[in-house]
Design an enzyme around this catalytic site. Structure first.
Site, PDB file in Angstrom:
ATOM      1  N   ASN A  97      -2.406  -6.924   0.505  1.00  0.00           N
ATOM      2  CA  ASN A  97      -3.702  -7.031  -0.158  1.00  0.00           C
ATOM      3  C   ASN A  97      -3.771  -8.241  -1.089  1.00  0.00           C
ATOM      4  OD1 ASN A  97      -4.897  -4.671   0.945  1.00  0.00           O
ATOM      5  ND2 ASN A  97      -3.641  -3.425  -0.424  1.00  0.00           N
ATOM      6  N   LYS A 103       0.137  -3.508   5.106  1.00  0.00           N
ATOM      7  CA  LYS A 103      -0.849  -4.158   4.235  1.00  0.00           C
ATOM      8  C   LYS A 103      -0.272  -5.276   3.370  1.00  0.00           C
ATOM      9  CE  LYS A 103      -4.774  -3.206   3.389  1.00  0.00           C
ATOM     10  NZ  LYS A 103      -5.371  -2.107   2.684  1.00  0.00           N
ATOM     11  N   SER A 162       0.853  -1.187   0.000  1.00  0.00           N
ATOM     12  CA  SER A 162       0.000   0.000   0.000  1.00  0.00           C
ATOM     13  C   SER A 162       0.887   1.233   0.000  1.00  0.00           C
ATOM     14  CB  SER A 162      -0.868  -0.032   1.263  1.00  0.00           C
ATOM     15  OG  SER A 162      -1.254   1.271   1.651  1.00  0.00           O
ATOM     16  N   ARG A 175     -25.760  -8.933 -44.196  1.00  0.00           N
ATOM     17  CA  ARG A 175     -24.602  -8.434 -43.414  1.00  0.00           C
ATOM     18  C   ARG A 175     -25.086  -7.331 -42.498  1.00  0.00           C
ATOM     19  NH1 ARG A 175     -20.061  -7.746 -46.914  1.00  0.00           N
ATOM     20  NH2 ARG A 175     -20.696  -9.933 -46.943  1.00  0.00           N
TER      21      ARG A 175
END
Lengths: 442, 442, 442, 442
Positions: free
Chosen positions: B267, B265, B259, B298
């Site tokens: 994560n 942190k 972080s 088409r």
């Protein structure tokens, strides 16, 4: 389709689950035979208040909770203690869902079969009827109306095959108990799953699938494709039915497609409603797929999303198919307008034919340039391309006047059209004849 | 996956189409053998400016138009006139698309196989490791971490099977000429389709499918399901990795998941990005399905929509699968936290076990009510359920103290867990062993 | 729009954030003035490797982490310790996103303004040019081409207004620190937010909005509506450009809209690509809305979803708008075909006019029935409705021959058309004149 | 919300349209006053078979056609001929839709107001109650539960404001006649539009908007944002209610949230159903936006799509809001668990606080590195960060033991929390107090 996805049908499905659960548990010696027979008999005969069940579901979190409560109350004392033995709410709800999906797929397959029959009839009848082929909504070169119908047919046939496969794959029981271990059934779990599945004509799952919703996702994707296929046909019909094109019109009841203000209107109502239903059906697909991220052993939001999204998906997809079936069954075809429209390009629709007639001598690239010039000349002068071609030296140095005229006959420039139509018819017929088909989409 | 869906790859695919078209036309005697060999050789060796092709495509409407122009310029005089003979832009674009989809499916299958291998390793290693099973994110009853991995595995295995089927079904050539009749190839159309398809290792289509996009729709639906499956696993990993749960953590590079503000942190980055990619992939599905309503021979808008939506769908779905492969490969499992968390419910997680132990004597309904009472009592008093059970007369009248204690051992209440794990492993291994598998997803 | 959403632009936006953060913190006395000036100067002059930042973002989880690392490395020692002071990654990423959205909205507003100018010119020029009004693609009664353009214009004008409002609402700074409390800024947090916002020409937010994404959702919804509006106009253009209708054609470069196989083709390429872009843009909307359910103080999947979905949404919506601007700017209008087509209904398009002429005498309901009869008679007999009306006693008893003839003049049956066109022009002009407008969408 | 979108309500809306149409036409001297009064009186008193109307709508293409037929039948002879004078089906259907949307928006605004009231109460009561702030579901640093509620509140308040704006913008009459020219009303068209609009409390539109559906699209986008906002709050509640977190629980009726298998369960049912409803609502948004491409003067498929998608959108969005209102009204908050969870990170949740305490001396970058080291040390050793900090020389050289201890008090590290909460409360209260609000969302 409304009936298949009614609250009543869901309740009946859950009762069917509770019945076979009890019977299978008796078979496996886990609960007494008498109790199982009693429960099964109550499940078959009881009438429960579906409205009340779904009202209470908003508090309980699932319809199985009020259903089990009501069923328990209605079951005689001796058997009461064995109701819902070892199962969890989701086992009942998901199995009911599977039964409804199976019925829904059968219904849809039947509708597609009828749609296919109309396509086949059109493909055969108008196999040689030239009309303008259109790319990006500009006239390109001739096709036949039979070929257009054959292409619809081939797509419908492929979808009928897909529905069979999916039906097979999703026809599995849900039974895992509260966290998917069948802990409350001791050693008998796997055996009971097999017995219960067999009684419902379902396959036993490899593992419980409370929070692994790929089968449900596959149904959603498949119905989305069917809905998309219906929209393709509907769009074609609507475009052909335009006042300025007028090559087809929806038939059906005489008062169908009128207007509140315009006395002359004959709107293509079935194709219109098919497009609306198709858009709605396709809109359900990402809702179901997005709901697949279900937490741990039971989802908190995702599973509950399916309860609305799946019925609506089947209803809308079924609606699209039914509207197209009706539109095609009563379709009025206007060969005169097809011929007129082919002529309205002033021969430009045969420009490729002219190019290919010149190409062996000039090369495709030079021929293309020559014809593009002639085409622009034609447009600027408001003439016919055929006429301009006759007057052009580069063309005359390669083609005789007779050859030029022949180039401008649409029926001579249809290539493999006939073979394609035959193939589409053969494939469809192979699928719907009793030998090749099975009982499920009759 | 980026490479498979690059502009270069698309150009290479179109060149491959132009090469086999020429060769097949020579085989059928429609164009000279020498010209075909020359064209094929140019197609193999030429380097075209993919960026320029796509820039011009915005004016031309398709990338095939500038490509054919450039290719024609690069082709020696004698053969130049036979480039793109009898084909239309969409033939080249769609065939290139098919080749890219085939490569993309193979790549995705390979990633799923690796994901499956990680699941299988976790399923085997932690087969007996009890953890809390959680429904609606509430602890329900014990499962094992091996069972959770086995359920992921079973889902992944089913998707690998689906990818094989879809690969088979979409590996078809597109070749219909300007309006799907192959008019410019005279009688040789169908034969040329077969020859060209064979040279590319594709099947010949029943009919040209310029505006019938059900095959493309099926790919979209299938990838949507794969993406949903990845999100399910990702969601589980993220929930297990919460600070308060802590049962797993993503491993991988030491600086991964840091972080900019918070030094502590770690994560769960891969699972996070897998969820984002899955949401994006699923979002592409209705775009592709909604684009199926293509007009006449088409589409005017729908076909062009696929050009962005399909590559993105493959990229996002591939990204989701790759992130989950990485997350699982490096997953750190924390058995201690699993045990701790099981104990944090104060025995409530064994409430069903107690119910089922009482049920043979009291009936399931009465047993349920008794345990619900005890459970509320436990909660109110901040006690352990086991303790409360020991003190309750209704329980003591049915179970001995020893039996009660046994009820509260998670490892004794796992039902069919072991069998389910074995099944998932067996199915996966059967699919990936050389005998059962084929070369395409190795 | 590509430039606004490039990786470089995002990096520049994050650097702009880091610069004003430092300056505002110096203003508030939280970090030294010298350090702030140094940081701001580095942010303005540094060239960072955007590609490297986004590659590392896949490991770090956000591009702000590698950016802050690189920026710190490039900042001289004395100031280095104050880089990114008190902020979190999402503060930088979201503020950059806001700056990009603001630029994107301005660009889009400018394009719509040009589109509006073309609509206004068409509305004025063709105010009195009768053409068939069409409902459900059936000719209904006359309108003018000016009215059609005026309705497009009114819709475009409304969207320009919406974009201004949304621009105002989303132009807010993001600054909350790691969990939205600005804890690391002590008492100065709110003051710094105000100062930093002012320096970027943004409003300070009421509260940090890390996980409350309603502003982003509103942008998505609004762009979805713009995309839908573009598709409506594109669809009209394509339908009018059909070979069988031919009332408009796309102009532009002479080689635009050609075909690789068909030398005569002039495809409506811009409108076609606008439809494709619109479908893609609308497909992004639910992705962004679905991503709003972001967990606690920072989302795990939802926030990251925006990083792809928002740029794509702007690109696709911008693309749709640019294609329609180009299509309308060069639109070729064919008054002769409009007249011809009006006549092709054999007078049926005037059926309502006849009804209303009869209604004062017969009542609307009777008049409707009479005209419906005549209309069917006309169709069956292949006659003109005018002729049939002249021969019908019920009509003759109410209207003179002269009155009947007058009923069949389209120009006499246009009601409030002129007033509606004037209104649309007035509203558009009021919005784009300097007094009423502001600097932002010039 | 069910009542607002019932078939009966739609029929009542169309009758209201027919009544004011007649009255306005009489005001303008276009039809006799007596006839108008009669029609208006029939419209107010007649009871029509809504089921029959919608059944017939499938054939007629719109419900207005059978409605006008039935209404005409029920109107006395003298007035009968003036029913639906000059209008088209879509005028009646769209105006009824507008009335329903207006009612639906009012209902939704009322629900949000109640939701806001619960948020405000929580924000105030728990303003100082520390809990873990969580980013990517990892504990980050402390917030208060009051702040979380304040962020929900700010989002709800913004949505209430948006609903007011949208209500204003969509409250416009539809009246254009069969092709939007009001041709059948001669010169009086614009005047009648104004008179009719006024009688219904609606604004007159700038132009008829039969095929320009941007207003409808804006409603869809706005409701999609509201649904996304509800899902954000619901997701937070569900995550906080996890067994392992336990910081909140849904209250409400005692039997709510039970399980059929697990006696101890208390599932967060309202938040679960809110998430499901939100997903469904968001799924409707692209359906409505995709349907905006309506052809010429009336859409063929797109308009009809709205008839299902809009009611469902309102129902689902309303359902999401109602479930969240109920969840928050009865929310049980567990301060003890909040405190416990804050402590479970072993001080890591205060790592940023330590970093910022060291930063003035060490620089933010060095401080970050020091704390990251300590943090890893703490994790590896299973210690408390506070303890490790006390033992670290780099920390001790900067901070006294007392200062270190102070760093680890969550209540001292809340930054601008209090101010943010106050702002959210102030904004909400300003909106709902009588002076600032208007009658419409009371």
């Amino acid at each position: 389709m409304e009936a298949v996805w009614s609250a009543d049908a869901h309740v009946r499905g859950m009762l069917a689950f509770e019945a076979v659960l009890a019977l299978a548990e008796a078979d496996a010696g886990v609960i007494p035979r008498d109790a199982a027979d009693t429960i099964a008999s109550v499940c078959q005969t009881v009438t429960l208040d579906a409205f009340g069940i779904f009202r209470d579901a908003a508090r309980a979190g699932t319809p199985a909770i009020p259903l089990v409560r009501m069923l328990t109350e209605r079951t005689p004392d001796a058997a009461r203690g064995f109701v819902h033995w070892g199962a969890t709410s989701q086992d009942a709800v998901d199995t009911a869902l599977v039964l409804q999906m199976r019925d829904g797929l059968d219904l849809l397959a039947g509708t597609l079969r009828e749609t296919g029959a109309s396509c086949a009839a059109l493909a055969e009848r108008y196999a040689d009827m030239p009309m303008a082929g259109r790319t990006l909504l500009q006239q390109a070169l001739p096709v036949t109306f039979g070929l257009k119908a054959a292409r619809w047919l081939a797509m419908v046939t492929r979808q009928m095959r897909r529905l069979r496969e999916v039906r097979e794959r999703i026809s599995v029981l849900q039974l895992g108990g509260a966290a998917g271990t069948l802990a409350s059934l001791g050693d008998a779990g796997v055996r009971i799953v097999e017995l219960a599945a067999e009684r419902l004509g379902l396959a036993p799952p490899d593992l419980p699938w409370h929070a692994e919703r790929d089968r449900v996702g596959e149904v959603a994707g498949t119905l989305g494709v069917v809905a998309g296929a219906m929209a393709k046909i509907a769009r074609d019909v609507i475009l052909l039915a335009q006042t300025e094109v007028g090559e087809v019109a929806e038939g059906g009841a005489p008062d169908k497609g009128g207007s509140s203000a315009l006395p002359q209107k004959r709107n293509p109502i079935d194709a219109t409603l098919a497009i609306a239903a198709s858009r709605l059906a396709i809109g359900m697909v990402p809702i179901v797929l997005g709901a697949m991220a279900q937490e741990h052993e039971r989802g908190v939001g995702g599973w509950q999303t399916e309860w609305e999204a799946l019925p609506d998906l089947f209803r809308y997809c079924g609606g699209a198919a039914e509207h197209m079936r009706d539109a095609l069954r009563h379709l009025r075809v206007e060969p005169d307008r097809m011929r007129d429209n082919l002529e309205r390009s002033r021969g430009q629709v045969m420009a490729e034919a002219l190019t290919m007639a010149l190409a062996p001598s000039l090369g495709r690239d030079n021929a293309f340039r020559v014809v593009r010039d002639l085409s622009e000349q034609t447009r600027a002068a408001g003439q016919e391309l055929q006429e301009v071609a006759h007057g052009d030296e580069r063309v005359r140095s390669v083609l005789t006047a007779e050859e030029i005229d022949r180039v401008f006959e649409p029926a001579q420039y249809l290539g493999s059209t006939k073979q394609f139509i035959d193939r589409a018819l053969t494939e469809y017929r192979a699928l719907v004849t009793p030998a090749a088909g099975d009982a499920t989409d009759g």
